[in-house]
Write an enzyme that holds these catalytic residues in place. Structure first.
Site, mmCIF file in Angstrom:
data_model
loop_
_atom_site.group_PDB
_atom_site.id
_atom_site.type_symbol
_atom_site.label_atom_id
_atom_site.label_comp_id
_atom_site.label_asym_id
_atom_site.label_seq_id
_atom_site.Cartn_x
_atom_site.Cartn_y
_atom_site.Cartn_z
ATOM 1 N N LYS A 167 -31.218 71.129 69.927
ATOM 2 C CA LYS A 167 -31.123 70.632 68.552
ATOM 3 C C LYS A 167 -32.462 70.372 67.882
ATOM 4 C CE LYS A 167 -26.769 68.159 69.068
ATOM 5 N NZ LYS A 167 -26.226 66.798 69.185
ATOM 6 N N GLY A 179 -38.366 61.560 78.141
ATOM 7 C CA GLY A 179 -38.569 60.907 76.840
ATOM 8 C C GLY A 179 -39.941 60.270 76.708
ATOM 9 N N ARG A 188 -37.756 61.938 91.949
ATOM 10 C CA ARG A 188 -38.367 60.725 91.376
ATOM 11 C C ARG A 188 -38.769 59.730 92.464
ATOM 12 N NH1 ARG A 188 -34.909 59.670 85.887
ATOM 13 N NH2 ARG A 188 -36.376 60.775 84.544
ATOM 14 N N GLY A 213 -36.485 67.322 81.174
ATOM 15 C CA GLY A 213 -35.578 67.659 82.267
ATOM 16 C C GLY A 213 -35.240 69.134 82.383
HETATM 17 P P1 AMP Z 1 -32.342 70.112 75.273
HETATM 18 O O1 AMP Z 1 -31.618 69.104 76.116
HETATM 19 O O2 AMP Z 1 -32.377 69.793 73.834
HETATM 20 O O3 AMP Z 1 -33.699 70.486 75.848
HETATM 21 O O4 AMP Z 1 -31.439 71.432 75.340
HETATM 22 C C1 AMP Z 1 -31.258 72.150 76.501
HETATM 23 C C2 AMP Z 1 -29.945 72.870 76.445
HETATM 24 O O5 AMP Z 1 -29.938 73.762 75.349
HETATM 25 C C3 AMP Z 1 -29.716 73.675 77.688
HETATM 26 O O6 AMP Z 1 -28.567 73.212 78.351
HETATM 27 C C4 AMP Z 1 -29.492 75.092 77.151
HETATM 28 O O7 AMP Z 1 -28.439 75.770 77.777
HETATM 29 C C5 AMP Z 1 -29.151 74.870 75.701
HETATM 30 N N1 AMP Z 1 -29.493 76.030 74.886
HETATM 31 C C6 AMP Z 1 -30.656 76.681 74.836
HETATM 32 N N2 AMP Z 1 -30.583 77.737 74.005
HETATM 33 C C7 AMP Z 1 -29.331 77.782 73.530
HETATM 34 C C8 AMP Z 1 -28.640 78.639 72.638
HETATM 35 N N3 AMP Z 1 -29.264 79.673 72.070
HETATM 36 N N4 AMP Z 1 -27.344 78.350 72.368
HETATM 37 C C9 AMP Z 1 -26.722 77.297 72.943
HETATM 38 N N5 AMP Z 1 -27.326 76.449 73.774
HETATM 39 C C10 AMP Z 1 -28.611 76.679 74.081
#
Ligand code: AMP
Length: 403
Positions: A205, A384, A34, A361
């Site tokens: 999520k 974001g 950054r 990220g």
């Molecule tokens: P986000 O911050 O919402 O982009 O989520 C990223 C995180 O989701 C990363 O740390 C991944 O390890 C986790 N992730 C991706 N796929 C899976 C999965 N099938 N089960 C559990 N965690 C996951």
């Protein structure tokens, strides 16, 4: 006004940067990207014969107060970033341990052309996140010109990112080069993107990404969904997902979203197969199964080979690409293949002429891990802010200066 059209020689330039960098337990900067991203703007302004007053936030000091309720100045001081910037610029810098007030005023009046003064963390004042006018007016009084290069903070209506711009007229405020590159790249996906437009969304999520998905179905042709969030959507369609991560309270939202996408004739691709594991560990036993038939006791941790092949074909035939979020637990080597194949496909499509933007990220670190960062059109620093902008929301930091 464009930065290049502002006469900078002999001026004091107030520059908002995003130096919100990760630190280790000894307060060393662990990723200076950054800071590096702001260098073109910083160097340009200095080379024009101006002096610079840099302001930024670092972390969330107002949320992580000390036991006595005071700000943890030692942990969140901007001073932690000064040596990194100094090293990158090969230049001595000045630092003042306050953000406004007499000390700052004196330090600013001592500044000479070509010098840089770094102010203390803007979030040491609660007025910052309230967008307080008096605080912003005080900040504005330090500069003849205001430049905003903090794209990562542009979605916040804060004093140093938005309010402060009101105290400068159109001829004395502008975006920095980083901010402009981010806006120009995002514009390629927002306004008449070349078709087919494919968005690849992954991550943990559905609840974090549902607003994004909801907006994307209005603009994209194909939506590829992977990562843990795919299992909530699969379950909403009646799949047996075993012990995969799921948001049971979002099944209705997931069904509504799938119905909306169908009504709009947007092709939604969920992983038809998964790499499943018997525990959340790189050394777990693994199997490849249909994503609709995951046995109890097993969880999907990556997209399977059929899904990866299907996603790849779709991506390689697209003309515009947005990628946010990994396809699996890419931090563990046994569950990284799906995400790496996506990185590959995005790079191939870009080589064939598609415009590709990777933001957020985790996708950026996955892309770095794949070694393909230089093969995509734009890697966004925004997080974001990028996602909000791509949903069509106006960003206060952008609005305050005006496109
Ligand atoms: P986000 O911050 O919402 O982009 O989520 C990223 C995180 O989701 C990363 O740390 C991944 O390890 C986790 N992730 C991706 N796929 C899976 C999965 N099938 N089960 C559990 N965690 C996951």
């Amino acid at each position: 006004m464009k930065l290049e059209n502002i006469q900078l020689s002999g001026k004091k330039v107030l520059l908002r940067v995003d130096f919100n960098v990760p630190l280790d337990s000894n307060f060393n900067v662990t990723d200076d990207s950054r800071i590096g991203a702001a260098l073109p703007t910083i160097n340009y302004i200095l080379n024009q014969g101006a002096c610079l007053i840099l302001m930024s936030h670092l972390g969330r000091p107002e949320k992580k107060l000390k036991a006595d309720g005071s700000i943890d100045r030692e942990k969140f001081t901007m001073k932690h970033t000064v040596s990194t910037l100094s090293r990158l610029l090969k230049k001595e810098l000045r630092f003042v341990d306050d953000t406004i007030g007499t000390k700052v005023k004196n330090a600013v009046s001592d500044l000479r052309a070509g010098e840089i003064l770094v102010l203390e963390n803007t979030r040491f004042y609660k007025e910052e996140s309230k967008g307080d006018e008096a605080f912003a007016r005080e900040l504005a009084s330090y500069g003849d010109i205001y430049i905003n290069d903090a794209f990562g903070a542009a979605h916040r209506e804060h004093a140093s990112t938005a309010t402060v711009a009101r105290f400068f007229d159109d001829n004395s405020r502008a975006f920095g080069f980083l901010m402009r590159a981010e806006l120009e790249s995002a514009a390629k996906l927002l306004h008449n993107p070349q078709k087919p437009y494919v968005a690849i969304i992954g991550g943990a999520k559905v609840s974090d990404k549902i607003l994004l998905l909801d907006k994307l179905v209005d603009i994209v042709d194909v939506l590829i969904i992977g990562g843990a969030m795919a299992y909530t959507l699969l379950k909403a369609q009646g799949a047996k997902i075993g012990n995969s991560l799921v948001e049971n309270d979002k099944l209705d939202v997931a069904s509504e979203f799938l119905a909306k996408a169908k009504a709009k004739a947007v092709k939604v691709l969920l992983p038809q197969d998964s790499i499943i594991a018997d525990k959340f560990d790189n050394s777990a036993n693994v199997k490849i199964v249909s994503s609709f038939e995951i046995p109890d006791g097993w969880m999907g941790l990556d997209i399977g080979p059929k899904a990866a092949a299907e996603f790849k074909t779709e991506i390689e035939n697209s003309k515009s690409i947005l990628w946010n979020g990994p396809m699996g637990v890419f931090e563990m080597s046994n569950f990284a293949a799906g995400t790496m194949q996506i990185a590959d496909a995005v790079a191939i499509a870009t080589q064939k002429g598609a415009f590709s933007l990777v933001g957020g990220g985790d996708s950026v670190s996955a892309l770095n891990q794949s070694g393909k960062s230089d093969l995509v059109s734009h890697v966004s620093t925004g997080g974001g802010a990028t996602l909000e902008y791509l949903q069509g929301n106006t960003l206060p930091g952008v609005e305050a200066i005006g496109l």
